[in-house]
Design a protein around this motif. Structure first.
Motif, short mmCIF file in Angstrom:
data_model
loop_
_atom_site.label_atom_id
_atom_site.label_comp_id
_atom_site.label_asym_id
_atom_site.label_seq_id
_atom_site.Cartn_x
_atom_site.Cartn_y
_atom_site.Cartn_z
N VAL A 1 -14.67 7.20 0.02
CA VAL A 1 -14.99 8.54 -0.46
C VAL A 1 -15.33 9.46 0.70
CG1 VAL A 1 -16.59 9.86 -1.90
CG2 VAL A 1 -15.81 7.61 -2.66
N ASP A 2 -14.84 10.68 0.65
CA ASP A 2 -15.22 11.71 1.62
C ASP A 2 -16.66 12.12 1.33
OD1 ASP A 2 -15.70 14.29 2.83
OD2 ASP A 2 -13.54 14.51 3.07
N GLU A 3 -17.56 11.86 2.28
CA GLU A 3 -18.99 12.12 2.04
C GLU A 3 -19.29 13.61 1.91
OE1 GLU A 3 -21.78 8.80 3.85
OE2 GLU A 3 -20.52 9.68 5.41
N GLN A 4 -18.48 14.46 2.51
CA GLN A 4 -18.74 15.90 2.45
C GLN A 4 -18.36 16.49 1.09
OE1 GLN A 4 -20.32 17.53 5.00
NE2 GLN A 4 -20.46 15.47 5.89
N THR A 5 -17.26 16.04 0.54
CA THR A 5 -16.75 16.63 -0.70
C THR A 5 -16.94 15.74 -1.92
OG1 THR A 5 -14.53 15.71 -0.41
CG2 THR A 5 -15.00 17.84 0.64
N GLY A 6 -17.19 14.43 -1.69
CA GLY A 6 -17.26 13.49 -2.79
C GLY A 6 -15.91 13.07 -3.32
N GLN A 7 -14.84 13.54 -2.66
CA GLN A 7 -13.49 13.24 -3.13
C GLN A 7 -13.10 11.80 -2.79
OE1 GLN A 7 -10.11 15.33 -1.27
NE2 GLN A 7 -9.34 15.74 -3.33
N LEU A 8 -12.49 11.13 -3.77
CA LEU A 8 -11.96 9.79 -3.54
C LEU A 8 -10.76 9.88 -2.60
CD1 LEU A 8 -12.00 6.76 -4.35
CD2 LEU A 8 -10.44 7.36 -6.20
N MET A 9 -10.74 9.02 -1.56
CA MET A 9 -9.67 9.06 -0.57
C MET A 9 -8.78 7.82 -0.58
SD MET A 9 -10.22 12.02 0.60
CE MET A 9 -9.00 12.05 1.90
N VAL A 10 -9.38 6.65 -0.88
CA VAL A 10 -8.64 5.39 -0.87
C VAL A 10 -9.18 4.52 -2.00
CG1 VAL A 10 -7.80 3.45 0.52
CG2 VAL A 10 -8.63 5.52 1.66
N CYS A 11 -8.30 3.76 -2.64
CA CYS A 11 -8.72 2.81 -3.67
C CYS A 11 -7.99 1.50 -3.45
CB CYS A 11 -8.42 3.36 -5.06
SG CYS A 11 -9.02 2.30 -6.39
N PHE A 12 -8.76 0.40 -3.40
CA PHE A 12 -8.23 -0.95 -3.23
C PHE A 12 -8.29 -1.67 -4.57
CE2 PHE A 12 -9.68 0.39 0.92
CZ PHE A 12 -8.67 -0.05 1.77
N LEU A 13 -7.17 -2.23 -5.01
CA LEU A 13 -7.03 -2.81 -6.34
C LEU A 13 -6.62 -4.27 -6.25
CD1 LEU A 13 -4.92 0.14 -7.74
CD2 LEU A 13 -7.30 -0.31 -8.33
N ARG A 14 -7.24 -5.10 -7.09
CA ARG A 14 -6.90 -6.52 -7.08
C ARG A 14 -6.24 -6.94 -8.39
NH1 ARG A 14 -12.60 -6.41 -7.71
NH2 ARG A 14 -13.41 -7.59 -9.49
N VAL A 18 0.85 -1.19 0.00
CA VAL A 18 0.00 0.00 0.00
C VAL A 18 0.89 1.24 0.00
CG1 VAL A 18 -1.76 1.28 1.29
CG2 VAL A 18 -1.84 -1.22 1.22
N PHE A 19 0.42 2.28 -0.70
CA PHE A 19 1.15 3.54 -0.80
C PHE A 19 0.25 4.71 -0.46
CE2 PHE A 19 3.07 0.60 -3.82
CZ PHE A 19 4.41 0.72 -3.54
N GLN A 20 0.86 5.81 -0.04
CA GLN A 20 0.19 7.09 0.02
C GLN A 20 0.66 7.91 -1.19
OE1 GLN A 20 0.16 9.13 3.85
NE2 GLN A 20 0.65 7.22 4.90
N THR A 21 -0.26 8.72 -1.75
CA THR A 21 0.07 9.47 -2.95
C THR A 21 -0.64 10.82 -2.96
OG1 THR A 21 -0.05 9.49 -5.39
CG2 THR A 21 -1.79 8.30 -4.23
N THR A 22 0.01 11.79 -3.57
CA THR A 22 -0.61 13.11 -3.77
C THR A 22 -1.40 13.17 -5.08
OG1 THR A 22 1.40 13.92 -4.86
CG2 THR A 22 1.22 14.28 -2.47
N GLU A 23 -1.31 12.11 -5.88
CA GLU A 23 -1.96 12.09 -7.19
C GLU A 23 -2.78 10.81 -7.34
OE1 GLU A 23 0.66 13.03 -10.45
OE2 GLU A 23 2.01 14.13 -9.11
N LEU A 24 -3.79 10.67 -6.51
CA LEU A 24 -4.53 9.42 -6.43
C LEU A 24 -5.20 9.05 -7.76
CD1 LEU A 24 -5.54 7.06 -4.74
CD2 LEU A 24 -7.39 8.52 -3.89
N GLU A 25 -5.87 9.99 -8.39
CA GLU A 25 -6.57 9.67 -9.64
C GLU A 25 -5.61 9.22 -10.74
OE1 GLU A 25 -9.20 12.08 -7.14
OE2 GLU A 25 -7.12 12.35 -7.79
N ALA A 26 -4.44 9.85 -10.83
CA ALA A 26 -3.46 9.46 -11.84
C ALA A 26 -2.94 8.06 -11.59
CB ALA A 26 -2.31 10.46 -11.87
#
Length: 282
Positions: A164-177, A138-146
């Motif tokens: 997803v942040d419910e207040q802003t709708g921004q994606l915060m974490v993505c789990f990939l298989r 797992v990584f942290q990133t400043t460019e999640l969508e990219a």
């Protein structure tokens, strides 16, 4: 569109770590994770145990240099290579003592290195030890969508769950298989670009208990957990190694069908730990 899961299933098979104090790091993994060591001509060490392996190289910094995925056979590896070239992904041939000839390396838009190959037998793989298969990184990133765009649309990972942040709708974490397990790779939105943690999958809850007892005997404290993640539904706890890299022990990770649609979870402590307090990245 062909994906890793549907066409060329891949499993995380080893990590390549840099260490400013490699002997201390090697001692940790030998003692705590039942791994044997073997020095290489270039001064690196192979560490290997039951269903887990890593390379450790002396460096002026500590952290993750690369992660490697096993395709299982040369036909799958060749198919993945061809597919990546078709998608304009730059391929670099790569030699590794833990992989058969033919392995290759790719770099994501932020420079992270991922190796694909076919695992070869390595010293220590058959030794006895507590169960803990190297399973995800797992990584942290400043460019999640990219990062998601690259790993999904170029490499072929599949999204299992989004947070997803419910207040802003921004994606915060993505789990990939990359096969039928819920995730072998994940990204958190953060203020830094860094390695977050890696994980060892055990067989059951009693193994989580036994690993916890092992670390307790060495006075190594759990810093997150025990608990249960929402995405993946796995039991877990986390500790740190000799270089302060974070490692997780997990059990009961969800098996995910090809047809399953990505889940959506709200950002919050309950999602990251349904049993209680959570470590929220920032």
């Amino acid at each position: 569109m062909p994906t890793l899961q549907t066409s060329t299933p891949a499993r995380l098979c080893y990590l390549h770590l840099a260490s400013k104090e490699p002997q201390r790091q090697i001692d940790f993994y030998q003692r705590m994770l039942d791994m044997d060591s073997q020095v290489q001509a270039d001064g690196s060490w192979i560490l290997s145990g039951p269903k887990r392996a890593m390379l450790v190289s002396p460096a002026d910094h500590s952290g993750l240099l690369a992660c490697a995925y096993d395709l299982g056979d040369q036909a799958r590896l060749a198919a993945l290579r061809d597919r990546l070239i078709e998608r304009d992904c730059t391929i670099e041939d790569y030699h590794s003592p833990l992989l058969e000839p033919g392995a290759f390396l790719i770099r994501d838009p932020q420079g992270r290195q991922t190796i694909f190959g076919v695992s070869r037998p390595h010293p220590g793989a058959d030794r006895q030890g507590m169960p803990g298969r190297l399973q995800h990184v797992v990584f942290q990133t400043t460019e999640l969508e990219a990062m998601i765009d690259f790993y999904v649309n170029t490499v072929g990972f599949t999204v299992s769950d989004n947070v997803v942040d419910e207040q802003t709708g921004q994606l915060m974490v993505c789990f990939l298989r990359s096969d039928d397990e819920h995730h072998s790779l994940a990204f958190f939105r953060g203020s830094k670009n860094e390695w977050d943690h890696h994980c060892y999958e055990t067989n059951e809850w009693n193994d989580i208990r036994d690993w916890g007892d092992r670390f307790a005997k060495e006075r190594i404290s759990i810093f997150f957990g025990p608990g249960r993640h929402g995405p993946g539904n796995n039991l877990f706890f986390m500790v740190v190694d000799a270089d302060r890299n974070r490692l997780e022990f997990s059990a009961e990770l969800e098996i995910t069908d090809v047809a399953r649609e990505p889940g959506i979870w709200p950002q919050g402590e309950y999602t990251l730990n349904s049993w209680g307090r959570a470590w929220i990245r920032s």
